[in-house]
Design an enzyme around this catalytic site. Structure first.
Site, mmCIF file in Angstrom:
data_model
loop_
_atom_site.group_PDB
_atom_site.id
_atom_site.type_symbol
_atom_site.label_atom_id
_atom_site.label_comp_id
_atom_site.label_asym_id
_atom_site.label_seq_id
_atom_site.Cartn_x
_atom_site.Cartn_y
_atom_site.Cartn_z
ATOM 1 N N GLY A 197 -6.959 17.176 59.252
ATOM 2 C CA GLY A 197 -5.589 17.315 59.743
ATOM 3 C C GLY A 197 -5.121 18.758 59.697
ATOM 4 O O GLY A 197 -4.526 19.283 60.658
ATOM 5 N N GLU A 205 -5.328 26.085 50.147
ATOM 6 C CA GLU A 205 -6.434 25.163 49.842
ATOM 7 C C GLU A 205 -6.760 25.268 48.350
ATOM 8 O O GLU A 205 -7.034 26.361 47.868
ATOM 9 C CB GLU A 205 -7.656 25.522 50.688
ATOM 10 C CG GLU A 205 -8.940 24.826 50.277
ATOM 11 C CD GLU A 205 -8.824 23.301 50.205
ATOM 12 O OE1 GLU A 205 -8.416 22.681 51.200
ATOM 13 O OE2 GLU A 205 -9.137 22.737 49.138
ATOM 14 N N GLY A 216 -12.940 17.404 53.424
ATOM 15 C CA GLY A 216 -13.966 16.368 53.414
ATOM 16 C C GLY A 216 -15.168 16.692 54.281
ATOM 17 O O GLY A 216 -16.258 16.154 54.061
ATOM 18 N N ASN A 232 -19.049 15.212 53.544
ATOM 19 C CA ASN A 232 -19.247 13.885 54.143
ATOM 20 C C ASN A 232 -20.557 13.774 54.922
ATOM 21 O O ASN A 232 -21.272 14.754 55.120
ATOM 22 C CB ASN A 232 -18.021 13.452 54.960
ATOM 23 C CG ASN A 232 -17.787 14.265 56.202
ATOM 24 O OD1 ASN A 232 -18.717 14.737 56.809
ATOM 25 N ND2 ASN A 232 -16.520 14.407 56.567
ATOM 26 N N GLY A 233 -20.830 12.532 55.345
ATOM 27 C CA GLY A 233 -22.086 12.240 56.037
ATOM 28 C C GLY A 233 -22.039 12.564 57.510
ATOM 29 O O GLY A 233 -23.006 12.309 58.233
ATOM 30 N N MET A 258 -20.597 11.207 59.994
ATOM 31 C CA MET A 258 -20.558 10.119 60.985
ATOM 32 C C MET A 258 -19.223 10.127 61.720
ATOM 33 O O MET A 258 -18.161 10.051 61.098
ATOM 34 C CB MET A 258 -20.775 8.775 60.295
ATOM 35 C CG MET A 258 -22.204 8.607 59.820
ATOM 36 S SD MET A 258 -22.443 7.124 58.843
ATOM 37 C CE MET A 258 -22.046 7.714 57.209
ATOM 38 N N GLU A 312 -23.103 0.850 57.743
ATOM 39 C CA GLU A 312 -24.090 1.890 58.027
ATOM 40 C C GLU A 312 -25.359 1.665 57.224
ATOM 41 O O GLU A 312 -25.297 1.297 56.048
ATOM 42 C CB GLU A 312 -23.540 3.260 57.643
ATOM 43 C CG GLU A 312 -22.870 3.924 58.788
ATOM 44 C CD GLU A 312 -21.407 3.953 58.527
ATOM 45 O OE1 GLU A 312 -20.643 3.911 59.497
ATOM 46 O OE2 GLU A 312 -21.061 4.028 57.354
ATOM 47 N N HIS A 317 -13.330 6.723 51.582
ATOM 48 C CA HIS A 317 -12.381 6.715 52.699
ATOM 49 C C HIS A 317 -10.954 6.367 52.268
ATOM 50 O O HIS A 317 -10.411 5.357 52.723
ATOM 51 C CB HIS A 317 -12.828 5.696 53.759
ATOM 52 C CG HIS A 317 -14.172 5.953 54.345
ATOM 53 N ND1 HIS A 317 -14.866 5.009 55.079
ATOM 54 C CD2 HIS A 317 -14.966 7.063 54.336
ATOM 55 C CE1 HIS A 317 -16.021 5.512 55.486
ATOM 56 N NE2 HIS A 317 -16.112 6.753 55.040
ATOM 57 N N ASN A 376 -15.639 4.678 60.015
ATOM 58 C CA ASN A 376 -15.487 5.934 59.257
ATOM 59 C C ASN A 376 -14.325 6.718 59.850
ATOM 60 O O ASN A 376 -14.211 6.821 61.075
ATOM 61 C CB ASN A 376 -16.767 6.756 59.361
ATOM 62 C CG ASN A 376 -17.986 5.897 59.216
ATOM 63 O OD1 ASN A 376 -18.186 4.997 59.998
ATOM 64 N ND2 ASN A 376 -18.785 6.155 58.225
ATOM 65 N N PHE A 404 -12.926 10.068 59.913
ATOM 66 C CA PHE A 404 -12.478 11.434 60.233
ATOM 67 C C PHE A 404 -12.242 11.693 61.715
ATOM 68 O O PHE A 404 -11.383 12.494 62.073
ATOM 69 C CB PHE A 404 -13.350 12.514 59.572
ATOM 70 C CG PHE A 404 -14.692 12.812 60.172
ATOM 71 C CD1 PHE A 404 -14.834 13.298 61.457
ATOM 72 C CD2 PHE A 404 -15.836 12.680 59.404
ATOM 73 C CE1 PHE A 404 -16.078 13.608 61.981
ATOM 74 C CE2 PHE A 404 -17.093 12.980 59.919
ATOM 75 C CZ PHE A 404 -17.199 13.437 61.218
HETATM 76 P P1 FAE Z 1 -9.370 16.052 53.635
HETATM 77 O O1 FAE Z 1 -10.474 16.322 54.571
HETATM 78 O O2 FAE Z 1 -9.673 15.312 52.381
HETATM 79 O O3 FAE Z 1 -8.678 17.446 53.297
HETATM 80 C C1 FAE Z 1 -7.678 17.605 52.340
HETATM 81 C C2 FAE Z 1 -7.788 19.000 51.757
HETATM 82 O O4 FAE Z 1 -6.605 19.275 51.009
HETATM 83 C C3 FAE Z 1 -8.952 19.176 50.805
HETATM 84 O O5 FAE Z 1 -9.670 20.334 51.147
HETATM 85 C C4 FAE Z 1 -8.287 19.317 49.432
HETATM 86 O O6 FAE Z 1 -8.994 20.169 48.556
HETATM 87 C C5 FAE Z 1 -6.952 19.920 49.809
HETATM 88 N N1 FAE Z 1 -5.872 19.665 48.843
HETATM 89 C C6 FAE Z 1 -5.573 18.512 48.216
HETATM 90 N N2 FAE Z 1 -4.480 18.632 47.424
HETATM 91 C C7 FAE Z 1 -4.072 19.950 47.588
HETATM 92 C C8 FAE Z 1 -2.998 20.699 47.059
HETATM 93 N N3 FAE Z 1 -2.113 20.159 46.210
HETATM 94 N N4 FAE Z 1 -2.895 21.999 47.406
HETATM 95 C C9 FAE Z 1 -3.801 22.564 48.255
HETATM 96 N N5 FAE Z 1 -4.832 21.885 48.785
HETATM 97 C C10 FAE Z 1 -4.964 20.587 48.470
HETATM 98 O O7 FAE Z 1 -8.186 15.250 54.332
HETATM 99 N N6 FAE Z 1 -15.655 10.073 57.039
HETATM 100 C C11 FAE Z 1 -16.246 9.869 58.240
HETATM 101 O O8 FAE Z 1 -15.538 9.670 59.235
HETATM 102 N N7 FAE Z 1 -17.615 9.915 58.361
HETATM 103 C C12 FAE Z 1 -18.438 10.106 57.278
HETATM 104 O O9 FAE Z 1 -19.648 10.157 57.420
HETATM 105 C C13 FAE Z 1 -17.819 10.275 56.006
HETATM 106 N N8 FAE Z 1 -18.582 10.435 54.884
HETATM 107 C C14 FAE Z 1 -17.964 10.719 53.695
HETATM 108 C C15 FAE Z 1 -18.759 11.004 52.566
HETATM 109 C C16 FAE Z 1 -18.147 11.405 51.379
HETATM 110 C C17 FAE Z 1 -18.992 11.685 50.176
HETATM 111 C C18 FAE Z 1 -16.741 11.528 51.314
HETATM 112 C C19 FAE Z 1 -16.060 11.976 50.043
HETATM 113 C C20 FAE Z 1 -15.956 11.251 52.419
HETATM 114 C C21 FAE Z 1 -16.546 10.833 53.604
HETATM 115 N N9 FAE Z 1 -15.800 10.573 54.739
HETATM 116 C C22 FAE Z 1 -16.405 10.302 55.933
HETATM 117 C C23 FAE Z 1 -14.326 10.596 54.691
HETATM 118 C C24 FAE Z 1 -13.734 11.842 55.350
HETATM 119 O O10 FAE Z 1 -14.337 13.005 54.861
HETATM 120 C C25 FAE Z 1 -12.212 11.842 55.074
HETATM 121 O O11 FAE Z 1 -11.677 10.666 55.656
HETATM 122 C C26 FAE Z 1 -11.533 13.062 55.672
HETATM 123 O O12 FAE Z 1 -12.033 14.243 55.105
HETATM 124 C C27 FAE Z 1 -10.019 12.990 55.443
HETATM 125 O O13 FAE Z 1 -9.427 14.037 56.171
HETATM 126 P P2 FAE Z 1 -8.004 14.604 55.772
HETATM 127 O O14 FAE Z 1 -7.627 15.627 56.759
HETATM 128 O O15 FAE Z 1 -7.080 13.456 55.553
#
Ligand code: FAE
Length: 536
Positions: free
Chosen positions: A50, A69, A143, A147-148, A150, A390, A475, A513, A515
């Site tokens: 986002g 960040e 993330g 992440n993987g 996908m 998956e 997720h 999934n 993202f």
């Molecule tokens: P996100 O990408 O989590 O970004 C939030 C950011 O905000 C992070 O960098 C945090 O460090 C930062 N943050 C948090 N609090 C603060 C604060 N107070 N001040 C400053 N910075 C802060 O959010 N999804 C898929 O669609 N396909 C996949 O294959 C998949 N595999 C995954 C595997 C793993 C191991 C994990 C953990 C997740 C996986 N996901 C996958 C989920 C996906 O990465 C997740 O839904 C997205 O990253 C969420 O996106 P957002 O923009 O909501």
């Protein structure tokens, strides 16, 4: 402030002297009068999907953007020459402020897999609530670093069910394809899927599912499959083929630092302050004052910094954004927020399981960490029985005959995130019972495969009392559901100038999934916000 030590990699990236009101970050300096907040036109909190979309679209429209960040900027090699640690060799780069790994597969044949590690501001966080552990990526790129990869399109009928009111024609015609292009989504090559030893586990998972009449579908990814072919052939350094994924990929993956964030930074209008954790938001007239803590490489707070911005885009993820709003409301900084703040949280029906294959069904000693196939029963199941699973890798270096799956169900269970004033932290009222419908749905799918194959479940992967993982998720979704805490364009109700653009907007379940959907949703929101609120 802690001294910087030359021996630490990723040392403190930004330093702040709150009293002097000056902030120095990587490659840039922001100055303010002593004691005064740093004034910026637009602040984005979080650098995941986002946040990266918001930064790029704002910058392309000519707006200056500052991104905060809390994690590190992952761009410098460590002691072993790699930026990220391998899954099989965890160290202080692996986990966010933990002295021990917290692996999703915690055991194998009764032996615990977690190991002690040095404390560090690593790339994978696991936030433990009473009955749910939530994995999140931490660092510039969010993330996308862990992440993987996908990148699965959501089903239109399910989005209409869980997010009624989303303008779906536009979403599917424009925003999803745009997100796919920007993220670099591609498909596994025929050669890799059908012939590579690294995808033996995928072929076996497909064949055993199809033998039970299950439908198996390709799963697109942002990992560069042309690169994967080269590494599988030994012509390029290994990443997917070298046990790299949840602690970061050193090659091959088009994470956000190579796509949205790279484009955003190339405009020259985007500044990223890494190692800077937003800790509170306060309304101040027409603007918002955001307080943030500067962190060292071991997570120590070394200083604070205060920003003031008329526009703030919350992109700290489902947990991060919800926590910031709950905390700020509890502190009195933000009033009049929706009573629905914290509601609608869910783990996207995540349920993992393993099956034990026969000795004549090897899964392969070498396995690519990038999944490419999924079992999909949505065509012939209804309600909470809908499952998309998956076929996941388990790269152990020896053949384990283990088929691993990450299932996503259409679970209707939702929980609430709230602020525990006594403990001074966010809590989640998810219980094991919330996951029961997901486990039942997954069991139905895989009982049929086991019956046909004469195979059994692995009961040794998640600790002594679990065959199915009902206690963690990759997720996290919800907490600030679109159309409740915000309006349809992510505007926080009652707080003009404050927006949400991340996974907290999705109501606990997306059926696939998340993202790609989160990215496309952020694209849709930013298009509206730029057209209606920020037209110059
Ligand atoms: P996100 O990408 O989590 O970004 C939030 C950011 O905000 C992070 O960098 C945090 O460090 C930062 N943050 C948090 N609090 C603060 C604060 N107070 N001040 C400053 N910075 C802060 O959010 N999804 C898929 O669609 N396909 C996949 O294959 C998949 N595999 C995954 C595997 C793993 C191991 C994990 C953990 C997740 C996986 N996901 C996958 C989920 C996906 O990465 C997740 O839904 C997205 O990253 C969420 O996106 P957002 O923009 O909501």
């Amino acid at each position: 402030m802690r001294p910087h030590t030359a021996t630490r990699r990723h040392v403190l990236i930004g330093t702040a002297t709150a009293a002097a009101g000056a902030v120095v970050g990587p490659g840039h300096a922001v100055q303010a009068a002593p004691g005064a907040p740093v004034d910026v036109p637009a602040l984005v909190i979080g650098t995941g999907y986002g946040g990266s979309v918001a930064a790029l679209r704002l910058a392309l429209a000519g707006h200056r953007v500052t991104m905060l960040e809390m994690g590190q900027e992952w761009n410098r090699p460590g002691h072993d020459g790699r930026v990220f640690a391998r899954m099989t060799e965890p160290d202080e780069r692996s986990m966010w402020l933990r002295r021990r790994t917290a692996m999703p597969i915690s055991h194998l044949t009764g032996v615990p897999l977690d190991r002690p590690i040095k404390l560090g501001a690593g790339v994978l966080d696991r936030v433990d609530f009473a009955a749910m552990g939530v994995y999140c990526g931490v660092g510039v790129g969010g993330g996308s670093l862990v992440n993987g990869g996908m990148a699965v399109r959501p089903r239109r009928d399910y989005l209409a069910e869980v997010m009624p009111g989303l303008p779906l024609d536009d979403f599917f015609a424009r925003h999803l394809p745009l997100a796919e292009r920007e993220l670099g989504v591609n498909h596994v090559t025929e050669a890799l899927l059908e012939a590579s030893p690294y995808y033996q586990y995928a072929r076996l998972g497909r064949d055993t599912a199809q033998a039970s009449g299950r439908r198996v579908v390709p799963v697109p990814n942002v990992y560069d499959f042309a690169y994967l072919e080269q590494e599988a052939a030994g012509q390029a350094p290994g990443s997917a083929t070298a046990n790299e994924v949840i602690f970061g990929n050193n090659h091959g993956k088009r994470d956000l630092t190579k796509t949205y964030l790279a484009r955003a930074r190339a405009t020259g209008l985007v500044t990223v302050q890494a190692a800077t954790r937003a800790s509170g938001i306060e309304r101040a007239g027409d603007a918002f004052v955001v307080r943030a803590e500067m962190l060292t490489a071991d997570g120590t707070v070394s200083g604070t910094v205060v920003y003031r911005a008329p526009r703030v885009f919350l992109a700290a993820g489902s947990l991060g954004t919800t926590e910031l709003l709950l905390r700020s409301r509890a502190a009195g900084g933000l009033t009049g927020l929706s009573e629905e703040l914290g509601f609608g949280w869910g783990p996207n029906g995540n349920t993992m399981l393993g099956r034990a294959n026969h000795v004549w069904q090897p899964t392969g000693a070498r396995q690519s960490t990038i999944p490419v196939l999924g079992i999909d029963n949505w065509a012939y199941a209804t309600g909470q029985d809908r499952v998309f699973a998956e076929i996941a890798p388990f790269p152990a270096g020896i053949d384990t005959y283990l088929s691993l799956y990450l299932a996503i169900t259409a679970s209707a269970s939702r929980a609430r995130l709230s602020w525990d004033a006594t403990a001074g932290r966010m809590i989640l009222d998810w219980t094991r019972a919330h996951a029961a419908a997901s486990v039942t749905a997954v069991r139905r799918t895989f009982d049929a495969i086991n019956a046909k194959q004469g195979s059994t479940y692995r009961v040794d992967l998640f600790g002594s009392d679990r065959t199915f993982s009902d206690h963690f998720t990759y997720h996290p979704l919800g907490g600030c559901v679109l159309g409740t805490v915000t309006d349809r364009a992510g505007r926080v109700r009652g707080q003009g100038g404050l927006y949400i653009v991340d996974g907290s907007l999705a109501p606990g379940s997306l059926g696939v999934n998340p993202f790609l959907t989160i990215t496309a949703l952020a694209e849709q929101i930013m298009e509206t916000v730029l057209a209606e609120d920020l037209r110059s």
